[in-house]
Design an enzyme around this catalytic site. Structure first.
Site, PDB file in Angstrom:
ATOM      1  N   GLU A  36      34.808  32.258  45.127  1.00 41.90           N
ATOM      2  CA  GLU A  36      35.671  33.731  43.757  1.00 41.90           C
ATOM      3  C   GLU A  36      36.648  34.757  44.949  1.00 41.90           C
ATOM      4  O   GLU A  36      36.462  35.364  45.925  1.00 41.90           O
ATOM      5  CB  GLU A  36      34.653  34.584  43.499  1.00 41.90           C
ATOM      6  CG  GLU A  36      34.343  34.930  42.244  1.00 41.90           C
ATOM      7  CD  GLU A  36      34.547  33.853  40.951  1.00 41.90           C
ATOM      8  OE1 GLU A  36      35.389  33.569  41.199  1.00 41.90           O
ATOM      9  OE2 GLU A  36      33.455  33.127  40.933  1.00 41.90           O
ATOM     10  N   THR A  38      39.220  33.870  46.555  1.00 47.49           N
ATOM     11  CA  THR A  38      39.825  34.036  47.360  1.00 47.49           C
ATOM     12  C   THR A  38      41.187  32.556  46.954  1.00 47.49           C
ATOM     13  O   THR A  38      42.214  32.097  47.928  1.00 47.49           O
ATOM     14  CB  THR A  38      38.714  32.068  48.182  1.00 47.49           C
ATOM     15  OG1 THR A  38      38.465  31.613  46.939  1.00 47.49           O
ATOM     16  CG2 THR A  38      37.675  33.067  48.668  1.00 47.49           C
ATOM     17  N   GLY A 123      37.526  36.085  27.768  1.00 44.09           N
ATOM     18  CA  GLY A 123      37.477  36.902  27.949  1.00 44.09           C
ATOM     19  C   GLY A 123      35.908  37.420  29.010  1.00 44.09           C
ATOM     20  O   GLY A 123      35.753  38.373  29.285  1.00 44.09           O
ATOM     21  N   GLY A 125      34.888  35.109  31.679  1.00 44.84           N
ATOM     22  CA  GLY A 125      35.216  34.945  33.035  1.00 44.84           C
ATOM     23  C   GLY A 125      35.468  33.118  32.851  1.00 44.84           C
ATOM     24  O   GLY A 125      34.441  32.866  34.183  1.00 44.84           O
ATOM     25  N   ASP A 173      42.050  28.730  38.027  1.00 47.02           N
ATOM     26  CA  ASP A 173      41.527  28.286  36.569  1.00 47.02           C
ATOM     27  C   ASP A 173      42.197  27.436  35.888  1.00 47.02           C
ATOM     28  O   ASP A 173      42.101  26.524  35.056  1.00 47.02           O
ATOM     29  CB  ASP A 173      41.623  29.139  35.648  1.00 47.02           C
ATOM     30  CG  ASP A 173      41.394  30.899  36.591  1.00 47.02           C
ATOM     31  OD1 ASP A 173      40.437  30.483  37.371  1.00 47.02           O
ATOM     32  OD2 ASP A 173      41.130  31.619  36.406  1.00 47.02           O
TER      33      ASP A 173
HETATM   34  C1  GLA Z   1      40.384  34.923  37.618  1.00 48.89           C
HETATM   35  C2  GLA Z   1      41.732  34.597  37.922  1.00 48.89           C
HETATM   36  C3  GLA Z   1      41.417  33.206  39.288  1.00 48.89           C
HETATM   37  C4  GLA Z   1      40.529  33.466  40.594  1.00 48.89           C
HETATM   38  C5  GLA Z   1      39.569  34.168  39.910  1.00 48.89           C
HETATM   39  C6  GLA Z   1      38.397  34.815  40.771  1.00 48.89           C
HETATM   40  O1  GLA Z   1      39.720  33.953  37.037  1.00 48.89           O
HETATM   41  O2  GLA Z   1      42.003  33.517  36.993  1.00 48.89           O
HETATM   42  O3  GLA Z   1      42.731  32.927  39.386  1.00 48.89           O
HETATM   43  O4  GLA Z   1      41.150  34.522  41.394  1.00 48.89           O
HETATM   44  O5  GLA Z   1      39.684  35.369  39.081  1.00 48.89           O
HETATM   45  O6  GLA Z   1      37.635  34.048  41.330  1.00 48.89           O
END
Ligand code: GLA
Length: 382
Positions: A36, A38, A123, A125, A173
């Protein structure tokens, strides 16, 4: 789930446009097992695409017009693709961002009439925005008769979010939403964009723990973390924190401001945890995997400071349950979801207990559900 959503979207499409859609696509959200914060320092991540995401039904119009209705917001967005300009900071910004990013690649994308809806919390995560971007980008490509690779598609969507929406996201993502595979987590090297498929072990469930909290400031705090880790790389004289080790960091400790030092310690140790986690998965060492999730949470909470009170509460409650191997906050943080790894035989009692205890402790009603893996963006009907 995908089927229920598909029916809803197709029905609305018929109502609005008076015909069946030519295509229906599904773009998944994701959970990230470990790695996370990274990805934007060229590091490693280990997400899997989930069975929750965005369904988009559409028919190409072969012209410059785009009409897309979002069921979740009960809004129709219509515009000429050639007249793309900044508008409200809502779901339409992601569509506009994709149009803008595609223009460099396809010259002038062709439009479509479409209906879109999602079945995951927004939103929270789980990457609802990346799934929307990927679904829209795929629809523009099909409508314009252009074939882009998963990586190219993901890069376009990342550009949309970075340069149009102004959140300096990594590539995780968007990439997992294109290249996910059912039954597999994907170890992504965010520098080379190489992906390795790692089978998800049997006998365990990954459980999403939505705290029902959302943080308004998360976008600016996210961008600040990005700046901090770039500063850390400068102190260590490496191109990105991916190239640093804990030994290197310790040696330079006196020269680095303490906050920047802690930010770097999270990123470097988290990259190490990704490799160790993958080995533990291969060895079916579930306890080791759980332990690494717990360590990741501590590091995100104390060193990277992206957790929240509610996330800490739900993680602590989860870790204490019978059958729980480990838990951590997941995604960008500051609110939203955590993730727990649970023995499948304990799933029901786990959900019941955590729901009850979290509500007693916080007065928020959580949403707790286990997720299955899924393929990346694909046609569900054509
Ligand atoms: C969000 C961002 C990703 C990543 C995560 C944390 O989801 O879109 O690119 O940085 O946070 O790991």
């Amino acid at each position: 789930m995908e089927d229920i959503l598909k029916e809803k979207v197709v029905k609305k499409f018929r109502n609005l446009f008076g015909a069946d859609p030519e295509f229906v696509i599904f773009a998944p959200g994701r959970v990230n097992l470990i790695g996370e914060h990274t990805d934007y320092s060229d590091g490693f991540v280990l997400p899997f695409a989930i069975n929750l995401g965005i369904v988009l039904a559409f028919s190409p119009t072969n012209n410059d017009q785009i009409d897309i209705h979002a069921i979740d917001f009960d809004q129709l967005f219509s515009q000429k693709i050639s007249k793309n300009s900044k508008g409200p900071a809502d779901w339409t910004a992601y569509i506009k961002g994709v149009i803008w990013a595609l223009k460099n690649q396809i010259v002038q994308p062709k439009g479509f009439q479409g209906v879109v809806a999602g079945n995951m919390p927004i939103g929270a995560g789980l990457s609802s925005s990346a799934a929307l971007e990927v679904a829209a980008a795929k629809a523009f490509c099909i409508s314009s008769d252009v074939d882009l690779s998963n990586t190219e598609l993901a890069k376009i969507c990342q550009r949309a979010e970075r340069e149009w929406v102004s959140v300096n996201v990594g590539i995780m993502d968007q990439l997992i939403s294109t290249c996910g595979k059912q039954g597999q987590a994907v170890k992504l090297d965010c520098r080379t964009l190489e992906s390795k498929y790692i089978p998800i072990p049997d006998g365990i469930c990954f459980v999403v723990l939505d705290t029902s909290t959302r943080r308004e400031l998360s976008q600016s705090a996210y961008n600040t973390r990005h700046e901090e880790i770039e500063l850390a790389a400068q102190f260590l004289k490496v191109p990105a924190l991916r190239d640093a080790s804990l030994t290197m960091l310790t040696k330079e400790k006196v020269k680095i401001p303490s906050k920047i030092y802690r930010r770097a310690r999270h990123v470097i140790s988290e990259n190490d945890r990704v490799h160790t986690f993958v080995n533990a998965m291969k060895d079916y060492d579930l306890h080791k995997m759980g332990h690494l999730l717990n360590e990741s949470h501590t590091s995100l909470r104390d060193d990277f400071e992206v957790s929240s009170e509610e996330l800490n509460v739900i993680v602590d409650i989860s870790k204490a349950q019978p059958g729980a191997y480990g838990a951590r906050m997941a995604g960008a943080g500051f609110g939203g979801c955590a993730l727990a790894m649970v023995d499948e035989h304990f799933l029901d009692v786990f959900i019941r207990n955590v729901h009850h205890e979290y509500q007693m402790n916080t007065n928020f009603e959580p949403h707790i559900f286990s997720v299955e893996s899924s393929d990346g963006v694909h046609l569900v009907h054509s």
